[in-house]
Write an enzyme that holds these catalytic residues in place. Structure first.
Site, PDB file in Angstrom:
ATOM      1  N   HIS A 321     -17.081 -22.979  40.650  1.00 54.75           N
ATOM      2  CA  HIS A 321     -16.892 -21.690  40.500  1.00 54.75           C
ATOM      3  C   HIS A 321     -16.078 -21.220  41.982  1.00 54.75           C
ATOM      4  O   HIS A 321     -16.918 -21.429  42.808  1.00 54.75           O
ATOM      5  CB  HIS A 321     -18.044 -20.915  39.974  1.00 54.75           C
ATOM      6  CG  HIS A 321     -17.591 -19.699  39.477  1.00 54.75           C
ATOM      7  ND1 HIS A 321     -17.391 -18.555  40.153  1.00 54.75           N
ATOM      8  CD2 HIS A 321     -17.475 -19.241  38.077  1.00 54.75           C
ATOM      9  CE1 HIS A 321     -17.132 -17.419  39.334  1.00 54.75           C
ATOM     10  NE2 HIS A 321     -16.968 -17.750  38.105  1.00 54.75           N
ATOM     11  N   ASP A 378     -19.576 -22.057  31.272  1.00 55.03           N
ATOM     12  CA  ASP A 378     -18.993 -22.970  30.230  1.00 55.03           C
ATOM     13  C   ASP A 378     -19.644 -24.342  30.043  1.00 55.03           C
ATOM     14  O   ASP A 378     -19.286 -24.851  29.063  1.00 55.03           O
ATOM     15  CB  ASP A 378     -17.415 -22.965  30.549  1.00 55.03           C
ATOM     16  CG  ASP A 378     -16.858 -21.777  30.131  1.00 55.03           C
ATOM     17  OD1 ASP A 378     -16.967 -21.049  29.449  1.00 55.03           O
ATOM     18  OD2 ASP A 378     -15.697 -21.423  31.272  1.00 55.03           O
TER      19      ASP A 378
HETATM   20  N1  CMC Z   1     -14.755 -31.321  39.338  1.00 54.92           N
HETATM   21  C1  CMC Z   1     -14.534 -31.919  40.389  1.00 54.92           C
HETATM   22  N2  CMC Z   1     -14.066 -31.482  41.625  1.00 54.92           N
HETATM   23  C2  CMC Z   1     -14.031 -30.120  41.751  1.00 54.92           C
HETATM   24  C3  CMC Z   1     -14.240 -29.378  40.702  1.00 54.92           C
HETATM   25  C4  CMC Z   1     -14.691 -30.079  39.314  1.00 54.92           C
HETATM   26  N3  CMC Z   1     -15.079 -29.318  38.261  1.00 54.92           N
HETATM   27  N4  CMC Z   1     -14.056 -27.958  41.037  1.00 54.92           N
HETATM   28  C5  CMC Z   1     -13.799 -28.010  42.216  1.00 54.92           C
HETATM   29  N5  CMC Z   1     -13.719 -29.426  42.786  1.00 54.92           N
HETATM   30  C6  CMC Z   1     -13.385 -29.731  43.987  1.00 54.92           C
HETATM   31  C7  CMC Z   1     -12.076 -29.468  44.356  1.00 54.92           C
HETATM   32  O1  CMC Z   1     -11.215 -30.840  44.149  1.00 54.92           O
HETATM   33  C8  CMC Z   1     -11.946 -29.237  45.613  1.00 54.92           C
HETATM   34  O2  CMC Z   1     -11.999 -30.565  46.528  1.00 54.92           O
HETATM   35  P1  CMC Z   1     -11.255 -30.675  48.041  1.00 54.92           P
HETATM   36  O3  CMC Z   1     -12.130 -29.768  48.881  1.00 54.92           O
HETATM   37  O4  CMC Z   1     -11.788 -32.153  48.423  1.00 54.92           O
HETATM   38  O5  CMC Z   1     -10.075 -30.621  47.687  1.00 54.92           O
HETATM   39  C9  CMC Z   1     -13.152 -28.571  46.024  1.00 54.92           C
HETATM   40  O6  CMC Z   1     -13.942 -28.860  44.875  1.00 54.92           O
HETATM   41  C10 CMC Z   1     -13.001 -26.928  45.974  1.00 54.92           C
HETATM   42  O7  CMC Z   1     -12.385 -26.790  44.584  1.00 54.92           O
HETATM   43  P2  CMC Z   1     -11.167 -25.733  44.234  1.00 54.92           P
HETATM   44  O8  CMC Z   1     -10.555 -25.979  43.298  1.00 54.92           O
HETATM   45  O9  CMC Z   1     -10.641 -25.261  45.743  1.00 54.92           O
HETATM   46  O10 CMC Z   1     -11.910 -24.331  44.106  1.00 54.92           O
HETATM   47  P3  CMC Z   1     -11.724 -22.959  43.392  1.00 54.92           P
HETATM   48  O11 CMC Z   1     -12.504 -21.922  43.906  1.00 54.92           O
HETATM   49  O12 CMC Z   1     -10.104 -22.654  43.630  1.00 54.92           O
HETATM   50  O13 CMC Z   1     -11.661 -23.261  41.705  1.00 54.92           O
HETATM   51  C11 CMC Z   1     -12.516 -23.660  39.781  1.00 54.92           C
HETATM   52  C12 CMC Z   1     -12.756 -22.856  41.014  1.00 54.92           C
HETATM   53  C13 CMC Z   1     -13.426 -22.834  38.729  1.00 54.92           C
HETATM   54  C14 CMC Z   1     -11.099 -23.254  39.068  1.00 54.92           C
HETATM   55  C15 CMC Z   1     -12.584 -25.121  39.910  1.00 54.92           C
HETATM   56  O14 CMC Z   1     -14.366 -25.276  40.255  1.00 54.92           O
HETATM   57  C16 CMC Z   1     -12.533 -25.968  38.662  1.00 54.92           C
HETATM   58  O15 CMC Z   1     -11.403 -26.263  38.189  1.00 54.92           O
HETATM   59  N6  CMC Z   1     -13.733 -26.191  37.952  1.00 54.92           N
HETATM   60  C17 CMC Z   1     -13.433 -26.784  36.401  1.00 54.92           C
HETATM   61  C18 CMC Z   1     -12.990 -25.570  35.445  1.00 54.92           C
HETATM   62  C19 CMC Z   1     -13.999 -25.006  34.902  1.00 54.92           C
HETATM   63  O16 CMC Z   1     -15.030 -25.280  34.534  1.00 54.92           O
HETATM   64  N7  CMC Z   1     -13.714 -23.497  34.806  1.00 54.92           N
HETATM   65  C20 CMC Z   1     -14.458 -22.530  34.359  1.00 54.92           C
HETATM   66  C21 CMC Z   1     -14.971 -21.484  35.325  1.00 54.92           C
HETATM   67  S1  CMC Z   1     -16.122 -20.285  34.785  1.00 54.92           S
HETATM   68  C22 CMC Z   1     -15.394 -19.421  33.551  1.00 54.92           C
HETATM   69  C23 CMC Z   1     -14.454 -18.534  34.091  1.00 54.92           C
HETATM   70  O17 CMC Z   1     -14.983 -17.528  35.060  1.00 54.92           O
HETATM   71  O18 CMC Z   1     -13.614 -18.575  33.723  1.00 54.92           O
END
Ligand code: CMC
Length: 444
Positions: A321, A378
């Protein structure tokens, strides 16, 4: 010309006298520091461009506060979520979705009289204009219900074109009621249409959530019984999704509102933004992921190995998140609710076992620990929706119904802001410098 840019210091004076000092190109500018009621601090850069010629650049708005807001407080480190100051745990346990709608939109828990009026309004405004019923026939049966919800919501503006860009308070209250009430009817009808069953109209004797269940699952030929425990879980699910401050869809609603577009257009834009798999679409993606692991017979540990492989682009959906870096309080509540519902319905879901196994493994795996990745709202919601009989492609629709009061509260807050401006970010241009137009005949 020097290009060093540095925040020199933040003075610790309390109140509005606090300043951040920024030195650029030999000039020092002082930027006011704004403090929220929970001691969060922000540097106010409104005059930065005028004073220095600089703008700020913040990919994905990771570090940008787009507004000041009284609605929802999140402390991502401590796993705190409060609506109008009230903890999410208390609301999920003791309140109803309709009461939470009132709290978010109007700022206070309703008195008995206010609650009765509000509920009565929701009951009275649940029907759609009969002409809109014909719209459902125009969609292919394979249409995603989010596409239907988004376009039908925008279409409401055609029926309630009294929605002007400067509506009166009475008009806003009526639009709020219409949106909360009619969108559950649209959502339920889109489901009935997709399975070819007759539409079940709203029933004024039923409560808000029971009415959704009835419209989705009753058929004219037999009695439909709605269990109180199931209605409670439905209320909890909607409450947990009701607001989450400046997330992607809410920011979209505020962005569209800032142009003065109709409230229905703003809600429709929010629905579209929610649809994506990184946002509200994640609940569908989680269940599809669990199903795929189940069907392939894959060991979930080997699935996690693929997730960690940067070349694979596979994510552990329902994990991570932008704000929560310790735990998501909503996921904790839903994990318990999930066990309760499956127990009540006598369902043993292998997907729940896979989810729990994935969670257990991930929480002790350095990849997830170092990146502070925890289950989000989720991760378990889809398993509960499935147990209630809600099909996978309706999960994000349920999220949208839950998020409506949040969007409406933010719409209203922004509408009432006395210094409101159209939202219009700037950019750092990285394309061609000026060049000549080449006529078609001279191009290679
Ligand atoms: N699985 C594997 N790796 C992950 C995941 C995941 N679910 N989420 C983040 N990472 C890794 C990402 O690859 C990155 O690694 P590195 O630093 O090596 O490049 C690191 O963790 C930081 O992630 P980020 O993508 O830069 O973080 P963000 O804040 O931009 O993204 C997020 C947040 C929710 C989009 C992301 O965690 C994600 O894609 N999660 C899966 C989708 C999901 O469950 N979304 C629902 C969110 S809650 C409901 C809502 O509010 O919509």
């Amino acid at each position: 010309m020097t290009t060093d840019l540095e925040i020199k210091e933040i003075n610790n004076n309390k109140g509005s006298t606090e300043k951040a000092r920024l030195e650029y190109n030999g000039t020092v500018v002082e930027l006011p520091v704004v403090e929220g009621t929970e001691q969060e601090k922000a540097v106010d850069i409104s005059n930065l461009r005028a004073d220095t010629g600089l703008i700020t650049l913040d990919n994905g708005y990771m570090n940008t506060g787009s507004c000041q807001s009284d609605i929802t407080f999140i402390d991502g480190e401590k796993g705190i979520l409060r609506y109008r100051g009230i903890d999410i745990e208390a609301l999920a346990e003791r309140s109803t979705f309709v009461e939470v709608c009132y709290l978010l939109i109007y700022g206070e828990l309703p008195t008995k009289e206010q609650m009765d009026d509000f509920s009565e309004g929701l009951t009275r405004h649940s029907l759609l204009h009969e002409d809109m019923i014909h719209f459902f026939a125009g969609y292919p049966s394979t249409a995603h219900p989010m596409a239907i919800l988004s376009s039908m919501t925008c279409s409401l503006a055609a029926y309630y074109n009294d929605a002007s860009s400067s509506p009166t308070e009475a008009q806003i209250n009526l639009d709020v009621i219409r949106i909360l009430s009619k969108l559950r009817t649209i959502a339920s009808f889109s489901y009935k249409k997709s399975i070819g069953q007759p539409l079940i109209y709203p029933n004024n004797k039923l409560t808000y959530c029971a009415n959704i269940m009835n419209m989705m699952f009753a058929v004219p030929s037999e009695e439909y019984y709605i269990d109180d425990e199931i209605v409670k879980v439905m209320n909890q699910l909607l409450i947990l999704h009701a607001d989450h401050e400046q997330n992607c869809s809410t920011s979209t609603v505020r962005m569209v509102q800032s142009s003065g577009a109709s409230i229905y257009a703003c809600m429709s834009a929010g629905i579209s933004a929610l649809w994506g798999p990184l946002h509200g679409g994640a609940n569908q993606a989680v269940l599809e992921m669990l199903q795929q692991i189940h069907d392939s017979g894959e060991n979930y540990k080997s699935f996690l190995t693929k997730v960690k492989d940067k070349k694979s682009s596979i994510k552990l959906m329902g994990f991570g998140h932008r704000v929560y870096k310790n735990f998501d309080p909503r996921a904790k509540i839903l994990r318990k609710a999930c066990d309760r519902v499956l127990d009540k319905l006598g369902i043993s879901d292998p997907l729940l076992e896979i989810a729990k196994g994935l969670e257990e493994e991930a929480l002790k795996d350095p990849y997830f620990v170092e990146r502070k990745l925890y289950p989000n709202v989720d991760f378990y919601s889809g398993i509960i929706y499935s147990a209630l009989g809600i099909p996978v492609n309706m999960f994000t629709v349920m999220f949208a119904l839950g998020r409506l009061p949040g969007w409406l509260a933010h719409w209203k807050e922004q509408n009432e802001f006395d210094k409101k401006k159209i939202c219009r970010p700037r950019q750092v241009y990285t394309g061609y410098n000026e060049r000549l137009y080449v006529p078609l005949r001279d191009r290679n």
